[in-house]
Design an enzyme around this catalytic site. Structure first.
Site, PDB file in Angstrom:
ATOM      1  N   THR A 140       0.829  -1.145   0.052  1.00 50.11           N
ATOM      2  CA  THR A 140       0.116  -0.171  -0.081  1.00 50.11           C
ATOM      3  C   THR A 140       0.926   1.195   0.046  1.00 50.11           C
ATOM      4  O   THR A 140       2.104   1.336   0.055  1.00 50.11           O
ATOM      5  CB  THR A 140      -0.770   0.133   1.303  1.00 50.11           C
ATOM      6  N   GLU A 161      13.893  -1.726  -0.981  1.00 49.28           N
ATOM      7  CA  GLU A 161      14.630  -1.278  -1.929  1.00 49.28           C
ATOM      8  C   GLU A 161      13.915  -0.504  -2.888  1.00 49.28           C
ATOM      9  O   GLU A 161      14.007   0.449  -3.662  1.00 49.28           O
ATOM     10  CB  GLU A 161      15.162  -2.315  -2.553  1.00 49.28           C
ATOM     11  N   ALA A 191      11.878   2.154  -7.788  1.00 48.82           N
ATOM     12  CA  ALA A 191      11.189   0.960  -8.074  1.00 48.82           C
ATOM     13  C   ALA A 191      12.214  -0.290  -7.885  1.00 48.82           C
ATOM     14  O   ALA A 191      12.751  -0.605  -6.902  1.00 48.82           O
ATOM     15  CB  ALA A 191      10.449   0.819  -9.301  1.00 48.82           C
ATOM     16  N   GLY A 245      -2.542   5.739 -17.077  1.00 52.43           N
ATOM     17  CA  GLY A 245      -2.238   5.211 -15.700  1.00 52.43           C
ATOM     18  C   GLY A 245      -0.819   5.426 -15.223  1.00 52.43           C
ATOM     19  O   GLY A 245      -0.199   4.960 -14.267  1.00 52.43           O
ATOM     20  N   GLU A 282      -0.415   9.279 -10.349  1.00 53.73           N
ATOM     21  CA  GLU A 282      -1.193   8.875  -9.374  1.00 53.73           C
ATOM     22  C   GLU A 282      -2.719   9.149  -9.503  1.00 53.73           C
ATOM     23  O   GLU A 282      -2.823  10.003 -10.368  1.00 53.73           O
ATOM     24  CB  GLU A 282      -0.801   9.468  -7.819  1.00 53.73           C
ATOM     25  N   ASP A 285       6.441  13.310  -3.422  1.00 53.07           N
ATOM     26  CA  ASP A 285       6.773  12.105  -3.470  1.00 53.07           C
ATOM     27  C   ASP A 285       8.349  11.798  -3.776  1.00 53.07           C
ATOM     28  O   ASP A 285       8.894  11.169  -3.169  1.00 53.07           O
ATOM     29  CB  ASP A 285       6.049  11.339  -4.690  1.00 53.07           C
ATOM     30  N   LYS A 341      11.399  10.413  -1.177  1.00 51.71           N
ATOM     31  CA  LYS A 341      12.740   9.586  -1.612  1.00 51.71           C
ATOM     32  C   LYS A 341      13.923   9.948  -1.294  1.00 51.71           C
ATOM     33  O   LYS A 341      14.883   9.438  -0.977  1.00 51.71           O
ATOM     34  CB  LYS A 341      12.634   9.105  -3.284  1.00 51.71           C
ATOM     35  N   GLY A 347       6.005   1.422 -12.280  1.00 43.97           N
ATOM     36  CA  GLY A 347       5.207   0.509 -13.199  1.00 43.97           C
ATOM     37  C   GLY A 347       4.951  -0.650 -12.396  1.00 43.97           C
ATOM     38  O   GLY A 347       6.272  -0.990 -11.745  1.00 43.97           O
TER      39      GLY A 347
END
Ligand code: ADP
Ligand code: ASP
Ligand code: MG
Length: 827
Positions: free
Chosen positions: A562, A613, A618, A671, A674, A685, A689, A804
């Protein structure tokens, strides 16, 4: 040609004759047996013996409700009889039953008056259950007429003679043989329906073979009839490696030696009665333990020389045990101490379960049933009263509430490392060991532990011997975009990982925001969506974690897919409990510094692993690369990059010909953003990071320390997504101006995050040289540039698709495998 003269004895336990369906099943099983003579020994229907014993207790207490209880027993049998038998037959059966009830009421009336039932009276009462079940089955089986030959009812009291001694009932073989020969002629060809549990003594007075004694009846009749095989039918698939109610993933043992079975039974494996083996062993009769409810399964074979490679066959516990410990320097070198100790206990009829003495002879201890502890302490103190007074023996201690864990297997003899594994498993589960005994046969290691640890100890040792040490109980939280793909990836590799590397990954729970799907063993990942649809229950995070975190599997991992802050707030407590976490969720690691610290402190203290990680880039190796640099002594000067696949995409596409707002709308439709594109455009976001990387570098950073240039125009921060998208075109001109200005200087626009060793963190739109590495990336690529002492002239760059579901899920999966490796798997 099968020898149709030979006998096979089948015994069906109480659970196999619990109701009408059960009786049908038993009849089906018997009818499907190959030709030959059959002895069918039945227990009372489940719970009936307990019910009869309760009648005695009630009558002793002068409680009249024994009548109502007796009526309940009658009603149960009446239902079965009326379901299975022809009306006339049912009537006759119940008429007989009523005569028994009449007799019972008479006896109970006496018990009520005398307030105490003598042993032979309670034996008589307790034995009615077997009479009722066999009489009923006899009628039913005869009426079905499904097997050639006569069907004869045998009341074991007329055949089986036993004498009770200190070691329990002793079969009087020659008497019994004679009586059986009288009851069943040599030329009898058919089926005997025999009462289990009951017998007579030498004077013809009814007695029993003790609780659960029908197994013993089965093997005695096997021996008397010289059966070629004994089959004990019950409600589990055979003898299991542990009691299935305590260790849900216990496995069926294919074969056991008589000795192994005896040890397991003695140490509490309820599926077989300890005395069962004796009659079979002498005559070498194989015993099968099989499931009435799954007769197609092979069951467990108990015989003299089983073929089985497992060193450990089963693990059991005996509970309610006390330890008597005799200690004193005066015992050293004095012969006969043990003799006196056990002599005193024997005089009192106290059975000793286990003995342990250190070679120093300074102390000797033995385990006994707890209900005999008070008497035991008194007799031992009495026996050693002189030594206690004179101080040669310091103490007679009695410890209560203990349990014995027994690990059983013939193959343990000469296999080094078995006890090491036992004690490792117990140590890892923090189970304290009070005393140890290993028989010289090396068939059994017995360990005395605290009673409250019994289940934990059983589960931990069972996992140690029966499971891959790399068995992970997995809970997936958030089966959304990434979670779904992760489950699919896992499904495709699970068999290979298990077979090739013994990595046993069991997804035992999937939790969405509203519902959850739980499984005791493992959710079938090829059809989890259907199962989720049909079987999921309302979500309850605590219950979910408790379910996934069972202690009979070696490790637990929660995979949080989530982006929920709320879930992130639980990490500290999960890590503290030793639960591992794998997650792409940034919220916990970018929360306030004190929580971040508490999180990592919990991880360090419990030894749990926390892998994240995929929170940056990603599936790209960003966090690990940074960690490797730091761990090997490099100094980071700066980290800079494009950390948002969404923003990378927007500025890769944006060339001024299409309006910026249209590109945003298009990206949302594909897509790439967000659900609310402002979550990307705000730069928060990316800021999160940077915080994660900064903290990994050792910087004490808070989110508020990051200077963020938001691309959400002032005034559009609030309001619905639709309103935002409707108003965004008003700012297209502004964006276009910025682009043109940059172009004028030969530059391009990119949304960049930057972090330096002195703790400066910025996020925003920058003009970069057209040849700059960040200016030439594809679509949603992320790029991270590490400038360090070692990589100073030419920085280290990690680049590739950074968003992705496929790559993120792949990164989560890789973290999960890394976790398996940390836990010892050799991948
Ligand atoms: P029956 O009524 O057939 O005599 P029991 O209830 O006496 O059956 O014994 C079967 C039960 O023994 C099983 O249902 C199981 O719960 C329990 N049990 C305990 N330990 C073991 C074990 N090691 N293997 C199989 N079953 C066990
Ligand atoms: N009916 C008896 C008991 O419950 C014997 C048995 O079931 O084996 O103890
Ligand atoms: Mg039983």
């Amino acid at each position: 040609m099968p020898n149709t003269d030979s006998w096979v004895v089948h015994k069906f336990g109480g659970s196999s004759v619990a109701d009408a369906d059960c009786f049908r099943r038993v009849a089906d099983i018997i009818e499907s047996q190959p030709p030959g003579r059959l002895g069918v020994v039945l227990s009372a229907s489940r719970g009936v013996t307990d019910g009869l014993l309760k009648l005695i207790t009630l009558a002793e207490q002068q409680d009249e409700s024994y009548r109502a209880e007796l009526a309940k027993l009658r009603a149960r049998h009446a239902t079965i009889a009326e379901t299975l038998l022809r009306p006339e037959s049912a009537r006759l059966y119940l008429a007989g039953f009523d005569r028994d009830c009449h007799d019972l009421e008479g006896i109970l009336h006496t018990v009520r008056l005398t307030r105490a039932a003598a042993r032979n009276v309670s034996d008589l009462i307790a034995g009615y259950g077997e009479l009722w079940s066999t009489k009923l089955f006899h009628r039913y089986f005869e009426e079905r007429g499904g097997r050639p030959g006569a069907v004869r009812w045998i009341d074991a009291r007329t055949v089986l003679v036993v004498e009770w001694g200190p070691l329990g009932p002793a079969v009087q073989w020659s008497d019994s043989h004679e009586k059986l020969a009288e009851a069943v002629g040599r030329d009898f060809r058919g089926t005997l329906i025999i009462t289990g549990f009951i017998a007579s003594d030498g004077r013809g007075v009814q007695t029993t073979l003790g609780r659960n004694g029908s197994d013993f009846s089965g093997s005695i009749f096997g021996a008397l009839l010289e059966a070629k095989e004994i089959q004990i039918w019950t409600d589990v698939d055979g003898v299991l490696s542990a009691d299935p109610r305590r260790v849900p993933d216990a496995t069926v043992i294919d074969s056991l030696s008589y000795n192994e079975a005896m040890e397991l039974a003695y140490f509490g494996a309820k599926v077989i009665h300890p005395q069962t083996m004796a009659p079979a062993v002498g005559r070498n009769i194989p015993i099968w333990i099989r499931n009435t409810f799954a007769p197609q399964k092979p069951g467990t074979l108990i015989c003299a020389h089983p073929k089985s490679a497992l060193p450990v066959k089963g693990i059991t516990t005996i509970e309610h045990v006390a330890l008597v410990n005799l200690e004193g320097a005066g015992m050293i070198g004095v012969p006969g101490t043990a003799h006196r100790l056990f002599g005193a206990l024997r005089e009192e009829g106290i059975s000793v379960i286990l003995i342990s003495q250190g070679s120093s002879e300074h102390s000797i201890c033995c385990a006994i049933p707890q209900d005999q502890a008070v008497r035991a302490a008194a007799v031992v103190r009495e026996a050693f009263s002189r030594e206690l007074k004179e101080g040669q023996i310091q103490n007679v201690d009695v410890d209560l509430d203990l349990a014995i864990l027994a690990i059983v297997g013939d193959g343990m003899a000469g296999t080094p490392g078995v006890s090491a594994k036992v004690f490792n498993s117990l140590g890892a589960a923090s189970v304290n060991v009070r005393a140890i005994a290993q028989g010289a046969s090396e068939r059994n290691i017995s360990v005395v532990i605290d009673g409250k640890d019994a289940t934990k100890a059983l589960r931990a040792t069972h996992a140690g011997f029966y499971l891959s040490p790399h068995t992970l109980s997995i809970g997936v939280i958030g089966p959304g975009t990434v979670g779904r793909v992760f489950l699919a990836q896992l499904a495709s590799q699970m068999t290979r990982l298990r077979e090739k590397f013994k990595v046993d990954l069991r997804v035992r729970g999937i939790l969405s925001s509203k519902r959850m799907l739980l499984s005791d063993s493992s959710i079938d990942l090829s059809r989890w969506r259907e199962d989720f649809e049909s079987r999921a229950v309302p979500a309850d995070l605590d219950k979910f974690v408790e379910h996934v975190g069972v202690d009979y599997l070696p490790h637990t991992v929660l995979i949080d897919c989530t982006s929920s802050e709320d879930i992130g707030r639980h990490y500290q407590q999960w890590l503290a409990k030793g639960i591992h976490i794998v997650t792409p969720n940034k919220k916990a690691n970018s929360a306030e510094w004190s929580y971040y610290q508490a999180l990592h402190e919990a991880r360090r203290t419990s030894g749990a692993h926390y892998l994240y990680e995929t929170t940056v880039g990603a599936g790209l190796p960003v966090v690990q690369t940074l960690r490797d640099l730091r761990d090997t002594g490099d100094d980071i000067t700066s980290i800079e990059g494009i950390f948002s696949g969404t923003l990378a995409y927007l500025f890769n596409i944006y060339d001024g010909r299409t309006a910026f707002s249209d590109i945003v709308k298009d990206a949302k439709q594909r897509g790439y953003t967000e659900p609310d594109p402002r979550d990307d455009l705000s730069g928060m976001d990316v800021a999160r990071k940077l915080i994660i990387l900064g903290r990994e570098m050792g910087l004490k950073l808070e989110l508020a320390d990051v200077k963020v240039e938001s691309l959400v125009p002032a005034g559009l921060e609030n309001g619905t997504i639709e309103e935002f998208l409707a108003k965004l075109p008003r700012y297209d001109a502004q964006m276009r101006e910025r682009l043109e200005a940059a172009r004028g200087r030969g530059k391009v626009l990119r949304y960049v995050g930057r972090l330096t060793a002195d703790g400066k963190a910025t996020v925003g739109l920058m003009e970069l040289d057209a040849k700059h590495a960040f200016a030439n990336i594809a679509l949603t690529d992320n790029v991270v540039r590490f400038e360090t002492r070692r990589y100073c002239d030419n920085p280290l760059i990690v680049q590739g698709p950074g968003a992705g579901p496929e790559v993120t899920a792949g990164g989560v999966f890789a973290d999960l495998l890394r976790l398996s490796a940390y836990l010892g798997a050799r991948l």
